[in-house]
Design a protein around this motif. Structure first.
Motif, short mmCIF file in Angstrom:
data_model
loop_
_atom_site.label_atom_id
_atom_site.label_comp_id
_atom_site.label_asym_id
_atom_site.label_seq_id
_atom_site.Cartn_x
_atom_site.Cartn_y
_atom_site.Cartn_z
N ALA A 117 -43.99 31.73 27.81
CA ALA A 117 -43.38 30.55 28.44
C ALA A 117 -41.87 30.62 28.19
O ALA A 117 -41.41 31.26 27.25
CB ALA A 117 -43.95 29.27 27.85
N VAL A 118 -41.12 29.96 29.06
CA VAL A 118 -39.67 29.87 28.89
C VAL A 118 -39.25 28.42 28.99
O VAL A 118 -39.82 27.63 29.74
CB VAL A 118 -38.90 30.72 29.93
CG1 VAL A 118 -39.08 32.19 29.68
CG2 VAL A 118 -39.31 30.37 31.34
N LEU A 119 -38.25 28.04 28.20
CA LEU A 119 -37.66 26.71 28.24
C LEU A 119 -36.35 26.84 29.01
O LEU A 119 -35.50 27.66 28.65
CB LEU A 119 -37.41 26.19 26.83
CG LEU A 119 -36.85 24.78 26.72
CD1 LEU A 119 -37.86 23.77 27.27
CD2 LEU A 119 -36.51 24.45 25.29
N ILE A 120 -36.19 26.03 30.05
CA ILE A 120 -35.04 26.17 30.94
C ILE A 120 -34.33 24.84 31.07
O ILE A 120 -34.96 23.78 31.18
CB ILE A 120 -35.50 26.66 32.33
CG1 ILE A 120 -36.22 27.99 32.18
CG2 ILE A 120 -34.33 26.78 33.28
CD1 ILE A 120 -36.82 28.50 33.46
N ASP A 121 -32.99 24.89 31.08
CA ASP A 121 -32.15 23.72 31.32
C ASP A 121 -31.78 23.69 32.79
O ASP A 121 -31.07 24.57 33.27
CB ASP A 121 -30.90 23.78 30.45
CG ASP A 121 -29.98 22.60 30.69
OD1 ASP A 121 -30.47 21.52 31.05
OD2 ASP A 121 -28.76 22.77 30.52
N PHE A 122 -32.27 22.68 33.51
CA PHE A 122 -31.94 22.49 34.92
C PHE A 122 -30.93 21.35 35.02
O PHE A 122 -31.29 20.22 35.30
CB PHE A 122 -33.19 22.15 35.73
CG PHE A 122 -34.23 23.23 35.77
CD1 PHE A 122 -34.05 24.35 36.55
CD2 PHE A 122 -35.38 23.12 35.02
CE1 PHE A 122 -35.00 25.35 36.60
CE2 PHE A 122 -36.35 24.11 35.07
CZ PHE A 122 -36.16 25.23 35.85
N ARG A 176 -40.37 23.40 30.75
CA ARG A 176 -41.07 24.53 30.14
C ARG A 176 -41.95 25.14 31.22
O ARG A 176 -42.85 24.50 31.74
CB ARG A 176 -41.92 24.04 28.97
CG ARG A 176 -42.64 25.13 28.24
CD ARG A 176 -43.32 24.55 26.99
NE ARG A 176 -44.06 25.56 26.31
CZ ARG A 176 -45.38 25.69 26.37
NH1 ARG A 176 -46.10 24.83 27.07
NH2 ARG A 176 -45.98 26.66 25.72
N ILE A 177 -41.67 26.38 31.57
CA ILE A 177 -42.38 27.08 32.63
C ILE A 177 -43.28 28.14 31.98
O ILE A 177 -42.82 28.93 31.18
CB ILE A 177 -41.40 27.75 33.62
CG1 ILE A 177 -40.33 26.76 34.09
CG2 ILE A 177 -42.16 28.35 34.78
CD1 ILE A 177 -40.84 25.58 34.87
N LEU A 178 -44.55 28.12 32.37
CA LEU A 178 -45.53 29.06 31.81
C LEU A 178 -45.61 30.33 32.65
O LEU A 178 -45.36 30.32 33.85
CB LEU A 178 -46.91 28.41 31.75
CG LEU A 178 -47.02 27.13 30.92
CD1 LEU A 178 -48.39 26.51 31.07
CD2 LEU A 178 -46.72 27.43 29.47
N SER A 179 -45.98 31.43 32.00
CA SER A 179 -46.19 32.70 32.66
C SER A 179 -47.34 32.55 33.62
O SER A 179 -48.26 31.80 33.34
CB SER A 179 -46.49 33.76 31.60
OG SER A 179 -46.74 34.98 32.19
N PRO A 180 -47.36 33.12 34.79
CA PRO A 180 -46.69 34.29 35.30
C PRO A 180 -45.44 34.00 36.12
O PRO A 180 -44.97 34.85 36.84
CB PRO A 180 -47.76 34.97 36.14
CG PRO A 180 -48.54 33.86 36.71
CD PRO A 180 -48.54 32.81 35.63
N TYR A 181 -44.89 32.80 36.07
CA TYR A 181 -43.60 32.44 36.69
C TYR A 181 -43.59 32.68 38.20
O TYR A 181 -42.67 33.28 38.74
CB TYR A 181 -42.44 33.22 36.05
CG TYR A 181 -42.48 33.30 34.56
CD1 TYR A 181 -42.39 32.17 33.77
CD2 TYR A 181 -42.62 34.53 33.92
CE1 TYR A 181 -42.42 32.24 32.40
CE2 TYR A 181 -42.65 34.61 32.54
CZ TYR A 181 -42.56 33.46 31.79
OH TYR A 181 -42.59 33.55 30.43
N SER A 182 -44.58 32.20 38.90
CA SER A 182 -44.67 32.46 40.35
C SER A 182 -43.55 31.81 41.14
O SER A 182 -43.17 32.32 42.19
CB SER A 182 -46.03 31.99 40.88
OG SER A 182 -46.18 30.59 40.65
#
Length: 76
Positions: A54-59, A65-71
């Protein structure tokens, strides 16, 4: 006499009964990468969890928090 479905040949132009293809590799992100999300827009990776699970992203002030597979997530 009926032929079984397994013995039929596959026509290259047919959209049906295509052989299974391997999934594309999951994109890897690093802290600081600029990204674009289909729903949330542009952002920057703040943290990577686990082995890119997962990645934590600042928008622009809103974190997600976006989980894999990041479609829906692409690296810019």
């Amino acid at each position: 006499m009926k032929q079984s479905a397994g013995s039929r040949r596959h026509l290259p132009s047919s959209p049906f009964n295509r052989p299974a293809q391997a999934d594309p590799p999951v994109e890897l992100f690093d802290v600081g990468d600029r990204v674009s999300h289909d729903q949330f827009g542009l952002g920057r990776v703040l943290a990577v969890e686990g082995d890119n699970d997962a990645v934590l992203i600042d928008f622009s002030g809103r974190q997600g928090r976006i989980l894999s597979p990041y479609s829906k997530l692409t690296k810019l």
